[in-house]
Design a protein around this motif. Sequence first.
Motif, PDB file in Angstrom:
ATOM      1  N   MET A 158     -44.404  -9.211  -8.726  1.00  0.00           N
ATOM      2  CA  MET A 158     -44.207  -9.551  -7.338  1.00  0.00           C
ATOM      3  C   MET A 158     -45.528 -10.082  -6.770  1.00  0.00           C
ATOM      4  N   LYS A 159     -45.421 -11.147  -6.036  1.00  0.00           N
ATOM      5  CA  LYS A 159     -46.614 -11.758  -5.470  1.00  0.00           C
ATOM      6  C   LYS A 159     -47.108 -10.953  -4.269  1.00  0.00           C
ATOM      7  N   PRO A 160     -48.428 -10.937  -4.064  1.00  0.00           N
ATOM      8  CA  PRO A 160     -48.956 -10.252  -2.880  1.00  0.00           C
ATOM      9  C   PRO A 160     -48.364 -10.857  -1.601  1.00  0.00           C
ATOM     10  N   SER A 161     -47.812  -9.982  -0.770  1.00  0.00           N
ATOM     11  CA  SER A 161     -47.230 -10.413   0.503  1.00  0.00           C
ATOM     12  C   SER A 161     -47.050  -9.191   1.384  1.00  0.00           C
ATOM     13  N   SER A 162     -46.576  -9.416   2.595  1.00  0.00           N
ATOM     14  CA  SER A 162     -46.323  -8.284   3.486  1.00  0.00           C
ATOM     15  C   SER A 162     -45.184  -7.419   2.943  1.00  0.00           C
ATOM     16  N   TYR A 163     -44.221  -8.012   2.236  1.00  0.00           N
ATOM     17  CA  TYR A 163     -43.134  -7.241   1.627  1.00  0.00           C
ATOM     18  C   TYR A 163     -43.662  -6.325   0.519  1.00  0.00           C
ATOM     19  N   TYR A 164     -44.569  -6.857  -0.272  1.00  0.00           N
ATOM     20  CA  TYR A 164     -45.190  -6.055  -1.326  1.00  0.00           C
ATOM     21  C   TYR A 164     -45.924  -4.865  -0.719  1.00  0.00           C
ATOM     22  N   ASP A 165     -46.687  -5.124   0.342  1.00  0.00           N
ATOM     23  CA  ASP A 165     -47.416  -4.043   1.005  1.00  0.00           C
ATOM     24  C   ASP A 165     -46.462  -2.979   1.527  1.00  0.00           C
ATOM     25  N   ARG A 166     -45.347  -3.406   2.080  1.00  0.00           N
ATOM     26  CA  ARG A 166     -44.372  -2.454   2.611  1.00  0.00           C
ATOM     27  C   ARG A 166     -43.756  -1.626   1.497  1.00  0.00           C
ATOM     28  N   ILE A 167     -43.456  -2.240   0.369  1.00  0.00           N
ATOM     29  CA  ILE A 167     -42.895  -1.506  -0.771  1.00  0.00           C
ATOM     30  C   ILE A 167     -43.891  -0.462  -1.265  1.00  0.00           C
ATOM     31  N   VAL A 168     -45.152  -0.829  -1.337  1.00  0.00           N
ATOM     32  CA  VAL A 168     -46.193   0.120  -1.737  1.00  0.00           C
ATOM     33  C   VAL A 168     -46.257   1.280  -0.748  1.00  0.00           C
TER      34      VAL A 168
END
Length: 64
Positions: A1-11
């Motif tokens: 998954m590419k770094p993005s705001s969605y990735y941050d939220r999943i983390v």
Amino acid sequence: MKPSSYYDRIVDVMEELVRFTVLLRPHAAHLVDRCSERKQAGRSVNPATDLSAIAIRRSGDPAA
């Protein structure tokens, strides 16, 4: 998954899941104890201590 705001939220969500799991771990035996499994195993269900009775109690019934 590419770094993005969605990735941050999943983390963030996964970190919260881990924290919640660690906090509830000492209570696991109580949380996974199911009425249907007790009945299937032939263990008696004590209405005084069985928390499933709370879920099916009518609002007008007195507390146990």
